[in-house]
Design a protein around this motif. Sequence first.
Motif, PDB file in Angstrom:
ATOM      1  N   THR A 180       3.556 -28.289  13.494  1.00  0.00           N
ATOM      2  CA  THR A 180       4.824 -28.968  13.247  1.00  0.00           C
ATOM      3  C   THR A 180       4.673 -30.487  13.190  1.00  0.00           C
ATOM      4  OG1 THR A 180       5.278 -29.103  15.607  1.00  0.00           O
ATOM      5  CG2 THR A 180       6.090 -27.145  14.452  1.00  0.00           C
ATOM      6  N   CYS A 190       6.601 -24.239  15.358  1.00  0.00           N
ATOM      7  CA  CYS A 190       7.913 -23.914  14.774  1.00  0.00           C
ATOM      8  C   CYS A 190       8.808 -25.145  14.666  1.00  0.00           C
ATOM      9  CB  CYS A 190       8.619 -22.858  15.626  1.00  0.00           C
ATOM     10  SG  CYS A 190       7.721 -21.301  15.725  1.00  0.00           S
ATOM     11  N   GLU A 191       9.286 -25.390  13.447  1.00  0.00           N
ATOM     12  CA  GLU A 191      10.282 -26.423  13.222  1.00  0.00           C
ATOM     13  C   GLU A 191      11.673 -25.845  13.472  1.00  0.00           C
ATOM     14  OE1 GLU A 191       9.282 -29.366  12.676  1.00  0.00           O
ATOM     15  OE2 GLU A 191       7.436 -29.339  11.484  1.00  0.00           O
ATOM     16  N   ASP A 229      13.299 -22.459  11.867  1.00  0.00           N
ATOM     17  CA  ASP A 229      12.315 -21.390  11.678  1.00  0.00           C
ATOM     18  C   ASP A 229      12.740 -20.133  12.439  1.00  0.00           C
ATOM     19  OD1 ASP A 229      10.612 -22.696   9.979  1.00  0.00           O
ATOM     20  OD2 ASP A 229       9.181 -23.302  11.525  1.00  0.00           O
TER      21      ASP A 229
END
Length: 533
Positions: A69, A202-203, A206
């Motif tokens: 990320t 994870c952004e 997501d």
Amino acid sequence: MAPPSAIDIVAVSDTEAITIPDPTIDGIASRRLKAGKLVAGTASATNSALFKSPFTGKPKAKRWDHYITVEGKARHPSALKGAAEHLKKPGLISLGGGLPLAENFPIEEISIKVPTAPHFSEKDARESGKILTAGKYDASEGSSVYDLAIALNYAQGTGSAQMIRFITEHTELVCNPAYADWGCVLTVGSTSSLDKGLRTFCERGDVVLAEEYTYSSAVESAAALGVNFIPIKMDSEGLLPEEMDDILNTWDEKSRGARKPHVLYTVPTGQNPTGATQSATRRKAIYKVAQKHDIYIFEDEPYFFLQMQPYTGPDSPSAPPPASNEAFLKTLVPTYLSLDVDGRVMRMDSFSKVIAPGTRVGWVTASEQIIERIVRANESSVQNPSGLSQIVLFKLLDEHWGHAGYFQWLINLRMEYTRRRDTLLDACEKFLPKDLVSWNPPAAGMFLWMKVDYHKHPAASRKTILEIEDEIYLAAVEEGVLVAKGSWFIAQRGDFVPEELFFRATFAAESQDKMTHAIERFGAAVRKTFGPE
């Protein structure tokens, strides 16, 4: 639909083709002897590469730059932590770091009384346990390699060298990763490990794949980061690989409102809350799906060493314990880390379920690229687990029990949890209405997942499944027993309504007599709820 072992998936690389020498406890002892006494003072830099077997021929892990990320990439090494590397220079006078003098720590010595292998009972520990002592200057005085002057001061984001050595050796004995550049980093337990993993991969917006029922704190940790869970249907062995493959094959970003998932969160052994344990065949099938779709796996394994003997029926004696440490290790289901030839697994371990939750010490094992990112995250947040916890664990696990004694302790836990599970299952057989409640004997963990046939409720046509669940839950409380609602563990939050009704009971928290009474009370609550209106 094809069974999990028959799904038509071609792996990117073959997990069956890797043959690696198995490390041994004797081999570790020999390696330590050859390396000489560990010298690791205050804020000493360390990593797993210093303590692994010198195997050659293993491949290197795949890189994950395409998934890391913005936050994960933005983390840079701590200037202050990096400067500590110079502390090992002889004669150096340090005015550069804020490391307090140990003489100002108001703790001169700590003592703990612990059992001696293989006499692990509480009675044995009280009567003949050994008192282990850690002094402030044991390392400088030559009586130990770890002391309070080191443990009570600031440390590196990896954790202490003394604990990293033990954890690395332990991981090699149990998992023996198939690629070369793996490593370990200490964390403040598995939930902290997961938080670091989510932030690295994870952004916001997501989604993460997970079992349809999963650890509620994992869902809540992800939700706070703007990440949602996508449920995968399960059977008695856990998540179904063909269902996972179907979700990924048919993923439509526009209709789903999110990019295709690239992370799987799974609790493969003694799954919380269902108690399901994935077989070796199931794990290999899931790993092949992960390879096909380039999925990174978060392997959350707090219950891995709570694998039990087979359930043999009401009032039947349990199978005898494994005859040796080597036999015990062979009984364990292969880990995802041991199957991982790509470096696509981040394994999360913890002492919470096998020593004590209050230690707040866990660790992550992954490729060096991912370990380095987690170390950077530690440096700017928790830094490292409590030094007091680390030195207590070191004294117990490394200096007192050693690897052999620790495995004997884990065998002891296996038999203890087998007895506790059997007590709960025997009570279920005796007191639960089998026309309304069904269950599968768990092979690992500390939970029993009970399915209630809500269709037989007299008001099933008028009440929702969640209303019936609440009615049973409150009736159980009224009868004097607390169980967990299955809906608390739904992976997909929001307006999702479950198709089945479950309750979770634990066999870890109460005495065996109380567990029997508790199940009797739960049975009474179910009968009362399903009685005529």
